[in-house]
Enzyme design. Structure first.
Site, PDB file in Angstrom:
ATOM      1  CG  HIS A  17      -1.974  -0.719   1.230  1.00  0.00           C
ATOM      2  ND1 HIS A  17      -2.594  -1.688   2.509  1.00  0.00           N
ATOM      3  CD2 HIS A  17      -3.239  -1.505   0.374  1.00  0.00           C
ATOM      4  CE1 HIS A  17      -3.082  -2.989   2.416  1.00  0.00           C
ATOM      5  NE2 HIS A  17      -3.600  -2.553   1.088  1.00  0.00           N
ATOM      6  CE  LYS A  41     -11.081  -6.924   1.093  1.00  0.00           C
ATOM      7  NZ  LYS A  41     -10.146  -5.772   0.958  1.00  0.00           N
ATOM      8  NE  ARG A  90      -3.193  -7.312  -3.642  1.00  0.00           N
ATOM      9  CZ  ARG A  90      -3.807  -7.445  -3.175  1.00  0.00           C
ATOM     10  NH1 ARG A  90      -2.969  -8.177  -1.970  1.00  0.00           N
ATOM     11  NH2 ARG A  90      -5.059  -7.466  -3.287  1.00  0.00           N
ATOM     12  CB  SER A 128      -4.667  -6.410   4.778  1.00  0.00           C
ATOM     13  OG  SER A 128      -4.037  -5.076   4.269  1.00  0.00           O
TER      14      SER A 128
HETATM   15  O1  PNS Z   1      -8.988  -1.390   0.116  1.00  0.00           O
HETATM   16  P1  PNS Z   1     -10.642  -2.133  -0.157  1.00  0.00           P
HETATM   17  O2  PNS Z   1     -11.295  -3.639   0.688  1.00  0.00           O
HETATM   18  O3  PNS Z   1     -10.466  -2.547  -1.752  1.00  0.00           O
HETATM   19  O4  PNS Z   1     -11.123  -1.150  -0.237  1.00  0.00           O
HETATM   20  C1  PNS Z   1     -12.108  -0.373  -0.769  1.00  0.00           C
HETATM   21  C2  PNS Z   1     -13.484   0.697  -0.290  1.00  0.00           C
HETATM   22  C3  PNS Z   1     -13.317   1.185   1.271  1.00  0.00           C
HETATM   23  C4  PNS Z   1     -11.917   1.586  -1.131  1.00  0.00           C
HETATM   24  C5  PNS Z   1     -14.496   0.848  -0.928  1.00  0.00           C
HETATM   25  O5  PNS Z   1     -15.553  -0.417   0.111  1.00  0.00           O
HETATM   26  C6  PNS Z   1     -15.506   1.879  -1.079  1.00  0.00           C
HETATM   27  O6  PNS Z   1     -14.843   3.137  -2.062  1.00  0.00           O
HETATM   28  N1  PNS Z   1     -16.102   2.159  -0.228  1.00  0.00           N
HETATM   29  C7  PNS Z   1     -16.952   3.436   0.249  1.00  0.00           C
HETATM   30  C8  PNS Z   1     -18.632   3.544  -0.287  1.00  0.00           C
HETATM   31  C9  PNS Z   1     -18.431   3.038  -1.481  1.00  0.00           C
HETATM   32  O7  PNS Z   1     -18.294   4.345  -2.476  1.00  0.00           O
HETATM   33  N2  PNS Z   1     -19.211   1.906  -2.124  1.00  0.00           N
HETATM   34  C10 PNS Z   1     -18.712   1.684  -4.398  1.00  0.00           C
HETATM   35  C11 PNS Z   1     -20.060   2.448  -4.707  1.00  0.00           C
HETATM   36  S1  PNS Z   1     -21.756   1.277  -4.398  1.00  0.00           S
END
Ligand code: PNS
Length: 161
Positions: A17, A41, A90, A128
């Protein structure tokens, strides 16, 4: 002033990250690392803990800030006057989810672009979840997470049986 948003759950932040964060910061004036929750998650670290770990890992780097992401990413980006989301990619396994998110975000706000940055080959295996699996089983996480947060990550699993 070009502001990019680097969103993620960062549970916890890894060296993979951090590599993406620094490379992304070099492409803009201001990078906001947005710490959110992925509905798929369950996190081990609370959002506040994840933010603290990121802040410790990044230190006082000009042009990079760490903030909580509550609600939709597109709303957050608009509030921060940013039109660019940048995410690390990745392997192919990341692609389907990231592709879906990028398209959903495009539907929610057509002005926001999602850029993908390929992981550094040295970290292509790193996640992670792998760090947590190792920490939980007293494995060595040296070199996988920033040295400054290693003990805090291990502490979280100290009483795990
Ligand atoms: O590291 P990750 O798990 O890929 O992160 C995911 C994250 C937190 C970036 C994603 O779930 C997110 O953008 N959450 C905020 C809510 C949102 O806007 N979701 C996308 C449209 S439904």
């Amino acid at each position: 002033m070009k502001t990019f948003i680097c969103p993620g759950s960062f549970d916890p932040v890894t060296n993979g990250h951090l590599d993406i964060i620094y490379r992304a910061a070099a492409l803009c004036d201001k990078l906001i690392v947005a710490v959110g929750d992925n509905v798929n998650k369950e996190t081990t670290f609370s959002k506040q803990e994840r933010i603290e770990l990121l802040k410790t890992a990044i230190g006082d780097k000009p042009g990079i800030s760490v903030e909580p992401l509550d609600g939709l990413l597109t709303d957050f980006a608009r509030k921060k006057k940013s039109k660019t989301v940048i995410k690390g990619l990745r392997a192919l396994s990341d692609f389907e989810y990231e592709f879906q998110m990028a398209l959903l975000n495009k539907i929610l706000d057509s002005e926001i672009e999602t850029l993908f940055m390929m992981t550094n080959v040295n970290y292509s295996y790193l996640s992670s979840s792998a760090v947590k699996e190792l920490a939980r089983n007293a494995g060595n996480i040296e070199g996988l997470v920033p040295d400054s947060i290693k003990d805090k990550v291990l502490d979280k699993f100290k009483n795990y049986k």
